[in-house]
Design an enzyme around this catalytic site. Structure first.
Site, PDB file in Angstrom:
ATOM      1  N   SER A  54       0.842  -1.212   0.000  1.00 24.18           N
ATOM      2  CA  SER A  54       0.000   0.000   0.000  1.00 24.18           C
ATOM      3  C   SER A  54       0.869   1.251   0.000  1.00 24.18           C
ATOM      4  O   SER A  54       0.379   2.349  -0.283  1.00 24.18           O
ATOM      5  CB  SER A  54      -0.918   0.005   1.222  1.00 24.18           C
ATOM      6  OG  SER A  54      -0.182  -0.218   2.412  1.00 24.18           O
ATOM      7  N   ASP A  92       5.620  -7.126   2.732  1.00 24.88           N
ATOM      8  CA  ASP A  92       4.588  -7.515   1.768  1.00 24.88           C
ATOM      9  C   ASP A  92       5.227  -7.856   0.421  1.00 24.88           C
ATOM     10  O   ASP A  92       5.977  -7.041  -0.139  1.00 24.88           O
ATOM     11  CB  ASP A  92       3.631  -6.316   1.592  1.00 24.88           C
ATOM     12  CG  ASP A  92       2.234  -6.738   1.233  1.00 24.88           C
ATOM     13  OD1 ASP A  92       1.961  -7.956   1.153  1.00 24.88           O
ATOM     14  OD2 ASP A  92       1.392  -5.843   1.049  1.00 24.88           O
ATOM     15  N   GLU A 124      -0.498 -12.248  -1.275  1.00 24.02           N
ATOM     16  CA  GLU A 124      -1.924 -12.296  -1.611  1.00 24.02           C
ATOM     17  C   GLU A 124      -2.197 -13.520  -2.469  1.00 24.02           C
ATOM     18  O   GLU A 124      -1.575 -13.701  -3.508  1.00 24.02           O
ATOM     19  CB  GLU A 124      -2.308 -11.038  -2.414  1.00 24.02           C
ATOM     20  CG  GLU A 124      -2.186  -9.756  -1.636  1.00 24.02           C
ATOM     21  CD  GLU A 124      -2.584  -8.529  -2.462  1.00 24.02           C
ATOM     22  OE1 GLU A 124      -3.155  -8.675  -3.560  1.00 24.02           O
ATOM     23  OE2 GLU A 124      -2.299  -7.412  -1.978  1.00 24.02           O
ATOM     24  N   GLU A 191      -9.486  -9.506   3.878  1.00 25.56           N
ATOM     25  CA  GLU A 191      -9.779  -8.120   3.481  1.00 25.56           C
ATOM     26  C   GLU A 191     -11.081  -8.049   2.685  1.00 25.56           C
ATOM     27  O   GLU A 191     -11.331  -8.852   1.773  1.00 25.56           O
ATOM     28  CB  GLU A 191      -8.632  -7.545   2.630  1.00 25.56           C
ATOM     29  CG  GLU A 191      -8.938  -6.116   2.160  1.00 25.56           C
ATOM     30  CD  GLU A 191      -7.755  -5.353   1.581  1.00 25.56           C
ATOM     31  OE1 GLU A 191      -6.637  -5.900   1.542  1.00 25.56           O
ATOM     32  OE2 GLU A 191      -7.959  -4.195   1.172  1.00 25.56           O
TER      33      GLU A 191
HETATM   34  O1  KIV Z   1      -0.483  -3.455   1.626  1.00 28.04           O
HETATM   35  C1  KIV Z   1      -1.212  -3.359   2.621  1.00 28.04           C
HETATM   36  O2  KIV Z   1      -1.229  -2.348   3.334  1.00 28.04           O
HETATM   37  C2  KIV Z   1      -2.081  -4.478   2.951  1.00 28.04           C
HETATM   38  C3  KIV Z   1      -3.061  -4.280   4.067  1.00 28.04           C
HETATM   39  C4  KIV Z   1      -4.211  -3.504   3.577  1.00 28.04           C
HETATM   40  C5  KIV Z   1      -3.484  -5.581   4.661  1.00 28.04           C
HETATM   41  O3  KIV Z   1      -2.002  -5.490   2.340  1.00 28.04           O
END
Ligand code: KIV
Length: 300
Positions: A54, A92, A124, A191
């Site tokens: 994000s 992430d 994901e 989510e």
């Molecule tokens: O990238 C992110 O911030 C996320 C959250 C919304 C879980 O994947």
């Protein structure tokens, strides 16, 4: 300095997060992208800091997370790690950073730990991602899975839309959750799904579920820190509760600063280093810069 961590100062680990689910202790997770915010959330006792892709939208100003690279997330992970003492840090895995081959998935996942200072990675995907999750976990890298609304699939979903609203699609999200849990994920982000589906998944899997736009029945909650702090003035999704209005406060502060500089109010004597002492200047033989330097600390 005592950083006053709540509720206790022990580092948050994978076994501890599992134990929190067993004991019914809610898990708190927030995204962070730099050392200062990481320190603020760590001091507040947030359990998990997610260096989310994000960052592409809130830090880089993109309209999706798709262009974010592994190098960029790792750069931010390193900054977050420097500001953190207690929280568990998750890096992430961005778009197409693990799908091409097992080798690519392992190499990239490993970099978040060895270069980024993270303790786990998030990716994901559901049923399709399960074999890759299994391989990454076998390599000793803890994996947080993410199902439901998966922002990297924005085009396939036709936008950032709530998932699992019909019986058929809900069954698919449940199957995804069970598959990633079976593959060895230690936790699971849910989510953008209906609350009752999140509750069903939370009861069906042994690993902690962490919800965002998934209602109150998850084992924990996550928010993007810019949303939580009110730093996204043009965006207020239904699931976001703002706990502060940092953008408004920052805007007002910046306006005051501009006014004061323009009006000669800032800097006043209070914020200035005074005048050169006439008798010292020739005797010391130091230039003004050399004499002022120590107040800034050593040359960096
Ligand atoms: O990238 C992110 O911030 C996320 C959250 C919304 C879980 O994947």
């Amino acid at each position: 300095m005592d950083r006053g961590h709540a509720p206790d100062a022990r580092p948050v680990t994978v076994p501890r997060l599992r134990k929190m689910k067993r004991k019914g202790t809610r898990i708190t997770m927030v995204t962070a992208y730099d050392a200062t915010f990481a320190r603020m959330f760590d001091d507040a006792g947030v359990d998990v800091l997610l260096v989310g892709d994000s960052l592409g939208m809130v830090v880089q100003g993109l309209d999706s997370t798709l262009p974010v690279t592994v190098d960029e997330v790792i750069y931010h992970c390193r900054a977050v790690a420097r500001g953190t003492q207690r929280a568990h840090i998750v890096g992430d895995m961005p778009f197409l950073s693990w799908q091409l081959s097992t080798e690519q998935a392992l190499r990239n996942a490993g970099r978040f730990l060895s270069e980024g200072g993270a303790q786990a990675v998030k990716l994901e995907g559901g049923v399709d991602a399960a074999p890759t999750i299994e391989r990454i976990v076998q390599a000793g890298i803890p994996v947080m899975a993410h199902v439901g609304l998966t922002p990297q699939s924005v085009h396939a979903m036709g936008g950032f839309r709530v998932q699992g609203k019909t019986e058929e699609t809900a069954a698919r999200v449940l199957a995804d959750a069970k598959a990633v849990a079976r593959a060895g994920a230690y936790s699971l982000v849910l989510e953008g799904i209906p609350s009752d589906l999140a509750q069903q998944i939370t009861q069906a899997v042994e690993i902690p579920t962490i919800g965002i736009g998934a209602g109150p029945h998850c084992d924990g909650q996550v928010l993007v820190c810019y949303d939580l702090l009110g730093l996204t003035p043009d965006l207020k999704p239904k699931f976001v509760k703002r706990y502060a209005e940092f953008f408004e406060e920052g805007l007002a502060a910046a306006r005051r600063y501009c006014d004061e500089v323009r009006n000669g109010v800032f800097p006043s004597e209070e914020y200035s280093f005074g005048n050169v002492k006439k008798d010292e200047a020739p005797a010391s033989g130091l230039s003004l810069v050399q004499r002022v330097r120590p107040v800034y600390g050593p040359k960096g």
